[in-house]
Design a protein around this motif. Structure first.
Motif, PDB file in Angstrom:
ATOM      1  N   PHE A 110       0.827  -1.198   0.000  1.00 30.88           N
ATOM      2  CA  PHE A 110       0.000   0.000   0.000  1.00 30.88           C
ATOM      3  C   PHE A 110       0.866   1.254   0.000  1.00 30.88           C
ATOM      4  CE2 PHE A 110      -3.315   2.913   1.825  1.00 30.88           C
ATOM      5  CZ  PHE A 110      -4.252   2.720   0.824  1.00 30.88           C
ATOM      6  N   MET A 111       0.262   2.380  -0.357  1.00 27.88           N
ATOM      7  CA  MET A 111       0.945   3.678  -0.284  1.00 27.88           C
ATOM      8  C   MET A 111       1.481   3.866   1.132  1.00 27.88           C
ATOM      9  SD  MET A 111      -1.948   5.957  -2.261  1.00 27.88           S
ATOM     10  CE  MET A 111      -3.373   4.942  -1.905  1.00 27.88           C
ATOM     11  N   GLY A 112       2.713   4.322   1.220  1.00 24.55           N
ATOM     12  CA  GLY A 112       3.292   4.577   2.543  1.00 24.55           C
ATOM     13  C   GLY A 112       3.895   3.341   3.192  1.00 24.55           C
TER      14      GLY A 112
ATOM     15  N   GLY B  82       6.632   1.957   2.255  1.00 24.60           N
ATOM     16  CA  GLY B  82       8.099   2.071   2.200  1.00 24.60           C
ATOM     17  C   GLY B  82       8.698   1.416   0.965  1.00 24.60           C
ATOM     18  N   LYS B  83       7.896   1.246  -0.088  1.00 20.99           N
ATOM     19  CA  LYS B  83       8.380   0.547  -1.290  1.00 20.99           C
ATOM     20  C   LYS B  83       9.571   1.277  -1.919  1.00 20.99           C
ATOM     21  CE  LYS B  83       4.325   0.777  -3.323  1.00 20.99           C
ATOM     22  NZ  LYS B  83       3.451   1.440  -2.331  1.00 20.99           N
ATOM     23  N   THR B  84       9.518   2.600  -1.936  1.00 23.15           N
ATOM     24  CA  THR B  84      10.611   3.353  -2.562  1.00 23.15           C
ATOM     25  C   THR B  84      11.865   3.330  -1.684  1.00 23.15           C
ATOM     26  OG1 THR B  84       8.997   4.725  -3.708  1.00 23.15           O
ATOM     27  CG2 THR B  84      11.237   5.585  -3.586  1.00 23.15           C
TER      28      THR B  84
ATOM     29  N   PHE C 108       8.080   2.587 -10.626  1.00 21.88           N
ATOM     30  CA  PHE C 108       7.068   2.632 -11.686  1.00 21.88           C
ATOM     31  C   PHE C 108       6.352   3.980 -11.762  1.00 21.88           C
ATOM     32  CE2 PHE C 108       5.967  -2.122 -12.665  1.00 21.88           C
ATOM     33  CZ  PHE C 108       7.173  -2.240 -13.317  1.00 21.88           C
ATOM     34  N   ASP C 109       6.104   4.601 -10.599  1.00 17.29           N
ATOM     35  CA  ASP C 109       5.434   5.910 -10.642  1.00 17.29           C
ATOM     36  C   ASP C 109       6.276   6.908 -11.446  1.00 17.29           C
ATOM     37  OD1 ASP C 109       3.215   5.108  -9.228  1.00 17.29           O
ATOM     38  OD2 ASP C 109       3.887   5.900  -7.311  1.00 17.29           O
ATOM     39  N   ASP C 110       7.602   6.857 -11.262  1.00 18.27           N
ATOM     40  CA  ASP C 110       8.483   7.762 -12.025  1.00 18.27           C
ATOM     41  C   ASP C 110       8.394   7.463 -13.519  1.00 18.27           C
ATOM     42  OD1 ASP C 110       9.323   8.815  -9.635  1.00 18.27           O
ATOM     43  OD2 ASP C 110      11.269   7.790  -9.619  1.00 18.27           O
TER      44      ASP C 110
ATOM     45  N   PHE D 124      -5.157   5.987 -15.826  1.00 18.55           N
ATOM     46  CA  PHE D 124      -3.879   5.833 -15.120  1.00 18.55           C
ATOM     47  C   PHE D 124      -3.517   4.351 -15.015  1.00 18.55           C
ATOM     48  CE2 PHE D 124      -1.567   4.951 -11.168  1.00 18.55           C
ATOM     49  CZ  PHE D 124      -0.438   5.735 -11.345  1.00 18.55           C
ATOM     50  N   ARG D 125      -4.508   3.521 -14.713  1.00 22.21           N
ATOM     51  CA  ARG D 125      -4.246   2.073 -14.571  1.00 22.21           C
ATOM     52  C   ARG D 125      -3.759   1.473 -15.891  1.00 22.21           C
ATOM     53  NH1 ARG D 125      -3.256   2.150  -9.560  1.00 22.21           N
ATOM     54  NH2 ARG D 125      -4.929   2.996  -8.323  1.00 22.21           N
ATOM     55  N   GLU D 126      -4.251   2.002 -17.007  1.00 25.38           N
ATOM     56  CA  GLU D 126      -3.786   1.500 -18.314  1.00 25.38           C
ATOM     57  C   GLU D 126      -2.307   1.817 -18.511  1.00 25.38           C
ATOM     58  OE1 GLU D 126      -6.265   2.785 -21.577  1.00 25.38           O
ATOM     59  OE2 GLU D 126      -8.046   1.960 -20.576  1.00 25.38           O
TER      60      GLU D 126
ATOM     61  N   GLY E  88       3.513   1.017  -7.840  1.00 26.93           N
ATOM     62  CA  GLY E  88       2.525   1.893  -7.201  1.00 26.93           C
ATOM     63  C   GLY E  88       1.557   1.018  -6.404  1.00 26.93           C
ATOM     64  N   GLY E  89       1.005   1.576  -5.336  1.00 25.23           N
ATOM     65  CA  GLY E  89       0.177   0.788  -4.425  1.00 25.23           C
ATOM     66  C   GLY E  89      -1.072   0.156  -5.034  1.00 25.23           C
ATOM     67  N   GLY E  90      -1.539   0.702  -6.167  1.00 25.06           N
ATOM     68  CA  GLY E  90      -2.785   0.188  -6.734  1.00 25.06           C
ATOM     69  C   GLY E  90      -2.582  -0.789  -7.873  1.00 25.06           C
ATOM     70  N   ILE E  91      -1.342  -1.174  -8.108  1.00 22.40           N
ATOM     71  CA  ILE E  91      -1.047  -2.010  -9.281  1.00 22.40           C
ATOM     72  C   ILE E  91      -1.757  -3.365  -9.223  1.00 22.40           C
ATOM     73  CG2 ILE E  91       1.074  -3.130  -8.402  1.00 22.40           C
ATOM     74  CD1 ILE E  91       2.241  -2.294 -11.279  1.00 22.40           C
TER      75      ILE E  91
ATOM     76  N   VAL F  57       2.012  13.936  -3.935  1.00 23.49           N
ATOM     77  CA  VAL F  57       0.562  14.103  -3.894  1.00 23.49           C
ATOM     78  C   VAL F  57      -0.073  12.831  -4.446  1.00 23.49           C
ATOM     79  CG1 VAL F  57      -1.401  15.502  -4.629  1.00 23.49           C
ATOM     80  CG2 VAL F  57       0.801  16.587  -4.197  1.00 23.49           C
ATOM     81  N   ARG F  58      -0.844  12.160  -3.607  1.00 25.98           N
ATOM     82  CA  ARG F  58      -1.480  10.911  -4.019  1.00 25.98           C
ATOM     83  C   ARG F  58      -2.981  11.147  -4.131  1.00 25.98           C
ATOM     84  NH1 ARG F  58       2.653   9.419  -0.216  1.00 25.98           N
ATOM     85  NH2 ARG F  58       4.001   7.754  -0.988  1.00 25.98           N
ATOM     86  N   PRO F  59      -3.501  11.103  -5.372  1.00 26.35           N
ATOM     87  CA  PRO F  59      -4.907  11.454  -5.579  1.00 26.35           C
ATOM     88  C   PRO F  59      -5.895  10.635  -4.754  1.00 26.35           C
ATOM     89  CG  PRO F  59      -3.841  10.799  -7.660  1.00 26.35           C
ATOM     90  CD  PRO F  59      -2.790  10.792  -6.618  1.00 26.35           C
ATOM     91  N   LEU F  60      -5.553   9.377  -4.469  1.00 23.27           N
ATOM     92  CA  LEU F  60      -6.516   8.538  -3.751  1.00 23.27           C
ATOM     93  C   LEU F  60      -6.471   8.743  -2.242  1.00 23.27           C
ATOM     94  CD1 LEU F  60      -6.258   5.218  -5.785  1.00 23.27           C
ATOM     95  CD2 LEU F  60      -8.014   6.979  -5.908  1.00 23.27           C
ATOM     96  N   VAL F  61      -5.578   9.621  -1.787  1.00 24.13           N
ATOM     97  CA  VAL F  61      -5.403   9.831  -0.356  1.00 24.13           C
ATOM     98  C   VAL F  61      -5.621  11.292   0.029  1.00 24.13           C
ATOM     99  CG1 VAL F  61      -3.604   9.913   1.412  1.00 24.13           C
ATOM    100  CG2 VAL F  61      -3.843   7.871   0.011  1.00 24.13           C
TER     101      VAL F  61
ATOM    102  N   PRO G  78      -9.919  -3.571   0.612  1.00 25.33           N
ATOM    103  CA  PRO G  78     -10.170  -4.534  -0.481  1.00 25.33           C
ATOM    104  C   PRO G  78      -8.900  -5.002  -1.188  1.00 25.33           C
ATOM    105  CG  PRO G  78     -11.332  -2.444  -0.841  1.00 25.33           C
ATOM    106  CD  PRO G  78     -10.442  -2.248   0.336  1.00 25.33           C
ATOM    107  N   ARG G  79      -7.807  -4.311  -0.937  1.00 22.30           N
ATOM    108  CA  ARG G  79      -6.566  -4.665  -1.638  1.00 22.30           C
ATOM    109  C   ARG G  79      -5.757  -5.752  -0.933  1.00 22.30           C
ATOM    110  NH1 ARG G  79      -3.855   1.078  -3.421  1.00 22.30           N
ATOM    111  NH2 ARG G  79      -5.514   1.784  -4.823  1.00 22.30           N
ATOM    112  N   ILE G  80      -6.041  -5.956   0.350  1.00 25.10           N
ATOM    113  CA  ILE G  80      -5.186  -6.854   1.138  1.00 25.10           C
ATOM    114  C   ILE G  80      -5.082  -8.240   0.487  1.00 25.10           C
ATOM    115  CG2 ILE G  80      -4.852  -7.945   3.405  1.00 25.10           C
ATOM    116  CD1 ILE G  80      -6.319  -5.515   4.635  1.00 25.10           C
TER     117      ILE G  80
HETATM  118  C1  S3P Z   1      -1.603   4.656  -5.961  1.00 23.92           C
HETATM  119  C2  S3P Z   1      -0.347   4.669  -5.401  1.00 23.92           C
HETATM  120  C3  S3P Z   1       0.685   5.611  -5.803  1.00 23.92           C
HETATM  121  C4  S3P Z   1       0.487   6.043  -7.261  1.00 23.92           C
HETATM  122  C5  S3P Z   1      -0.912   6.557  -7.450  1.00 23.92           C
HETATM  123  C6  S3P Z   1      -1.983   5.526  -7.093  1.00 23.92           C
HETATM  124  C7  S3P Z   1      -2.612   3.698  -5.431  1.00 23.92           C
HETATM  125  O1  S3P Z   1       1.991   5.020  -5.651  1.00 23.92           O
HETATM  126  O2  S3P Z   1       0.739   4.978  -8.132  1.00 23.92           O
HETATM  127  O3  S3P Z   1      -1.073   7.723  -6.665  1.00 23.92           O
HETATM  128  O4  S3P Z   1      -3.674   3.530  -6.042  1.00 23.92           O
HETATM  129  O5  S3P Z   1      -2.332   3.078  -4.375  1.00 23.92           O
HETATM  130  P1  S3P Z   1       2.703   4.783  -4.208  1.00 23.92           P
HETATM  131  O6  S3P Z   1       2.178   3.494  -3.661  1.00 23.92           O
HETATM  132  O7  S3P Z   1       4.152   4.682  -4.582  1.00 23.92           O
HETATM  133  O8  S3P Z   1       2.395   5.953  -3.362  1.00 23.92           O
END
Ligand code: S3P
Length: 167
Positions: free
Chosen positions: A9-11, A13-15, A32-34, A56-58, A77-80, A117-121, A135-137
């Motif tokens: 998940f976001m935060g 510590g993946k990076t 991947f975000d970069d 974005f997912r595409e 990214g956390g939503g992959i 800046v994370r749009p989903l947060v 739901p992601r767990i």
């Molecule tokens: C997302 C996580 C973000 C980034 C985007 C969407 C997500 O990456 O891909 O904002 O849906 O969890 P990090 O997990 O690196 O913050």
């Protein structure tokens, strides 16, 4: 050594963990975000505002396909894991390490991160952030070949555990 792919998940510590793993293994680090930002030519927030999450997912899937055969340390990214196609692609990229963390740890971390800046947060309450996470767990767990608990542990300790298990 084969490349290592980090999910979580976001935060989580993946990076941070990815960079340290890269230093210790000598494998290059790819975020991947970069790569997505390079491809879209704007920030992720701007891209979400203009085109929405599905677009974005595409882009995320496109980048994933590019690195399917890799010898890198990859921070995703956390939503992959939300896309079934991505989960299948990620499994082919094993070892895939799920950096497991809890809302008690990642929510304050996300709130204190003023650089990304994370749009989903952004502007979400802790309860709403939990609703994105929960739901992601299952998806993280089913995609990972290794689960590493990260709460109360330093990046060095996390890297040590990963390397002890992937060698
Ligand atoms: C997302 C996580 C973000 C980034 C985007 C969407 C997500 O990456 O891909 O904002 O849906 O969890 P990090 O997990 O690196 O913050």
């Amino acid at each position: 050594m084969k490349g290592i792919t980090l999910i979580g998940f976001m935060g989580a510590g993946k990076t941070t963990v990815g960079k340290l793993l890269s230093e210790q293994t000598g494998m290059a680090h790819i975020d991947f975000d970069d790569k997505i930002v390079e491809e879209i030519g704007m920030t992720i927030q701007e891209y979400f505002d203009l085109n929405g999450e599905a677009a974005f997912r595409e882009k995320e899937t496109k980048v994933l396909k590019k690195y399917i055969d890799h010898n890198y340390v990859i921070s995703t990214g956390g939503g992959i894991v939300m896309q079934q196609e991505n989960r299948a692609l990620l499994k082919a990229m094993a070892p895939v390490v799920y950096l497991e963390t809890t809302p008690e740890v990642f929510i304050p971390r996300l709130k204190n991160d003023h650089t990304t800046v994370r749009p989903l947060v952004v502007s979400k309450s802790p309860e709403e952030i939990k609703q994105v996470f929960e739901p992601r767990i299952t998806f993280y767990k089913e995609t990972a070949s290794m689960i590493v608990s990260t709460d109360q542990r330093t990046p060095e300790e996390i890297v040590e555990e990963i390397l002890a298990n992937v060698k």
